[in-house]
Write a protein that holds these residues in place. Structure first.
Motif, PDB file in Angstrom:
ATOM      1  N   THR A 149      -3.704  17.436  -1.468  1.00  0.00           N
ATOM      2  CA  THR A 149      -3.169  16.101  -1.705  1.00  0.00           C
ATOM      3  C   THR A 149      -4.207  15.012  -1.471  1.00  0.00           C
ATOM      4  N   LEU A 150      -4.863  15.036  -0.309  1.00  0.00           N
ATOM      5  CA  LEU A 150      -5.823  13.974  -0.001  1.00  0.00           C
ATOM      6  C   LEU A 150      -6.969  13.890  -1.008  1.00  0.00           C
ATOM      7  N   PRO A 151      -7.596  15.032  -1.388  1.00  0.00           N
ATOM      8  CA  PRO A 151      -8.642  14.913  -2.421  1.00  0.00           C
ATOM      9  C   PRO A 151      -8.131  14.349  -3.740  1.00  0.00           C
ATOM     10  N   LEU A 152      -6.915  14.719  -4.137  1.00  0.00           N
ATOM     11  CA  LEU A 152      -6.408  14.260  -5.427  1.00  0.00           C
ATOM     12  C   LEU A 152      -6.042  12.776  -5.416  1.00  0.00           C
TER      13      LEU A 152
ATOM     14  N   ASN B 248       0.827  -1.214   0.000  1.00  0.00           N
ATOM     15  CA  ASN B 248       0.000   0.000   0.000  1.00  0.00           C
ATOM     16  C   ASN B 248       0.858   1.259   0.000  1.00  0.00           C
ATOM     17  N   THR B 249       2.019   1.180   0.633  1.00  0.00           N
ATOM     18  CA  THR B 249       2.925   2.332   0.629  1.00  0.00           C
ATOM     19  C   THR B 249       3.364   2.669  -0.791  1.00  0.00           C
ATOM     20  N   VAL B 250       3.720   1.652  -1.563  1.00  0.00           N
ATOM     21  CA  VAL B 250       4.138   1.876  -2.953  1.00  0.00           C
ATOM     22  C   VAL B 250       2.992   2.460  -3.775  1.00  0.00           C
ATOM     23  N   ILE B 251       1.781   1.966  -3.548  1.00  0.00           N
ATOM     24  CA  ILE B 251       0.624   2.486  -4.288  1.00  0.00           C
ATOM     25  C   ILE B 251       0.374   3.948  -3.927  1.00  0.00           C
ATOM     26  N   PHE B 252       0.422   4.264  -2.625  1.00  0.00           N
ATOM     27  CA  PHE B 252       0.240   5.649  -2.201  1.00  0.00           C
ATOM     28  C   PHE B 252       1.367   6.538  -2.719  1.00  0.00           C
ATOM     29  N   LEU B 253       2.576   6.016  -2.717  1.00  0.00           N
ATOM     30  CA  LEU B 253       3.717   6.797  -3.202  1.00  0.00           C
ATOM     31  C   LEU B 253       3.554   7.145  -4.672  1.00  0.00           C
ATOM     32  N   SER B 254       3.079   6.199  -5.446  1.00  0.00           N
ATOM     33  CA  SER B 254       2.813   6.470  -6.861  1.00  0.00           C
ATOM     34  C   SER B 254       1.753   7.550  -7.028  1.00  0.00           C
ATOM     35  N   ALA B 255       0.722   7.505  -6.187  1.00  0.00           N
ATOM     36  CA  ALA B 255      -0.330   8.520  -6.271  1.00  0.00           C
ATOM     37  C   ALA B 255       0.195   9.891  -5.855  1.00  0.00           C
ATOM     38  N   LEU B 256       1.009   9.940  -4.807  1.00  0.00           N
ATOM     39  CA  LEU B 256       1.559  11.216  -4.345  1.00  0.00           C
ATOM     40  C   LEU B 256       2.456  11.846  -5.404  1.00  0.00           C
TER      41      LEU B 256
ATOM     42  N   VAL C 155     -14.942   9.983  -3.065  1.00  0.00           N
ATOM     43  CA  VAL C 155     -13.836  10.128  -4.016  1.00  0.00           C
ATOM     44  C   VAL C 155     -13.998  11.420  -4.797  1.00  0.00           C
ATOM     45  N   PHE C 156     -12.888  12.149  -4.909  1.00  0.00           N
ATOM     46  CA  PHE C 156     -12.857  13.380  -5.684  1.00  0.00           C
ATOM     47  C   PHE C 156     -12.249  13.069  -7.042  1.00  0.00           C
ATOM     48  N   TYR C 157     -13.005  13.343  -8.099  1.00  0.00           N
ATOM     49  CA  TYR C 157     -12.503  13.158  -9.456  1.00  0.00           C
ATOM     50  C   TYR C 157     -12.263  14.517 -10.086  1.00  0.00           C
TER      51      TYR C 157
END
Length: 291
Positions: free
Chosen positions: A203-206, A169-177, A287-289
């Motif tokens: 950051t959190l909404p995106l 999950n860290t890698v997935i979040f890192l990719s999103a950040l 979820v914010f799109y």
């Protein structure tokens, strides 16, 4: 028209292996479980059709409700600790620091370790005369029987599983950040926003679509988690770590009540499906799109 039919036929041929896999490995087993749940069957004799009696028995089974409670506590603990830890680690690993790639590798390395080996290592570390208690004893502290204390066993299972899985999950979040535009943060700073305000407002909404995906995947994974619980505690002590899927396993392979075990499997399937559908229907609120 001939070219269009050829393209359609080619597409169907490419999709055929997946469709056959879904039919043989998912759909047919699901149908079989539904049918077996209406029988009394020990594998040693012929299955006997009993209709809904297994479901009636399940509704009056205290062990089922106990395992359901344990599953809820286990799942909530994993969700809270895993998601918060993964997001926090992703924010830290998103910084440009020397040696950050090494820390990313260290955090992700437990994910690729075999589950049974991971559980056996922790079982060795946490035994009454194990290394952890020996370290505590050298400091003058008497360590508990970690996996034999009902008040500690479930919490330890949550922590051990989070350490094992948080890297993914860290890698997935890192990719999103890393996909969040830096210009938006710079504009927020010019308007006087603090880094914390920018994080919660921008950051959190995106990254909310990624958070939504990670939440669903982690929830389903926690509900069907079996191997670490089976290896570390076997559902003990005194049933303190008997989750719903372990309860199902014991009914089938300890008591040879495969009809009753299939009933538990059907209930677990309905619970997972219901939670997934509920979350999917709430996605527009959560979820914010970006337009």
């Amino acid at each position: 028209m001939r070219l269009q039919r050829q393209e359609q036929l080619t597409g169907l041929l490419f999709a055929l292996p997946y469709a056959l896999g879904m039919l043989v490995l998912v759909i047919l087993p699901l149908l079989a479980v539904w049918v077996i749940s209406g029988t009394s069957w020990s594998l040693l004799d012929e299955p006997r059709w009993i209709g809904l009696k297994n479901y009636q028995q399940l509704l009056h089974d205290p062990s089922f409700y106990h395992s359901l409670t344990v599953t809820v506590l286990f799942t909530v603990g994993i969700l809270a600790l895993n998601l918060s830890s993964a997001l926090g680690l992703a924010v830290l690993l998103n910084q440009k620091l020397r040696g950050i790639a090494l820390f990313r590798t260290i955090i992700f390395s437990p994910v690729v370790m075999p589950v049974v080996a991971w559980a056996l290592v922790w079982k060795f570390l946490l035994q009454p005369e194990g290394p952890i208690n020996q370290i505590l004893a050298s400091a003058g502290v008497r360590g508990p029987n970690w996996l034999f204390e009902p008040s500690l066993a479930l919490l330890l299972l949550v922590v051990i599983e989070v350490i094992k899985a948080v890297g993914l999950n860290t890698v997935i979040f890192l990719s999103a950040l890393q996909g969040v535009p830096k210009e938006m943060h710079e504009a927020a700073m010019l308007d006087g926003a603090t880094p914390v305000q920018a994080f919660f407002s921008i950051t959190l909404p995106l990254i909310s679509p990624t958070m939504f995906l990670v939440f669903i995947v982690t929830l389903i994974g926690a509900l069907k988690l079996f191997t670490p619980v089976f290896v570390l505690t076997g559902g003990g002590p005194a049933g303190a770590t008997t989750t719903l899927i372990l309860f199902m396993y014991k009914q089938g392979f300890s008591f040879f009540e495969f009809g009753y075990a299939s009933t538990v499997a059907v209930v677990l399937f309905v619970v997972v499906l219901g939670l997934t559908v509920l979350q999917w229907n709430l996605r527009k609120r959560l979820v914010f799109y970006e337009n």
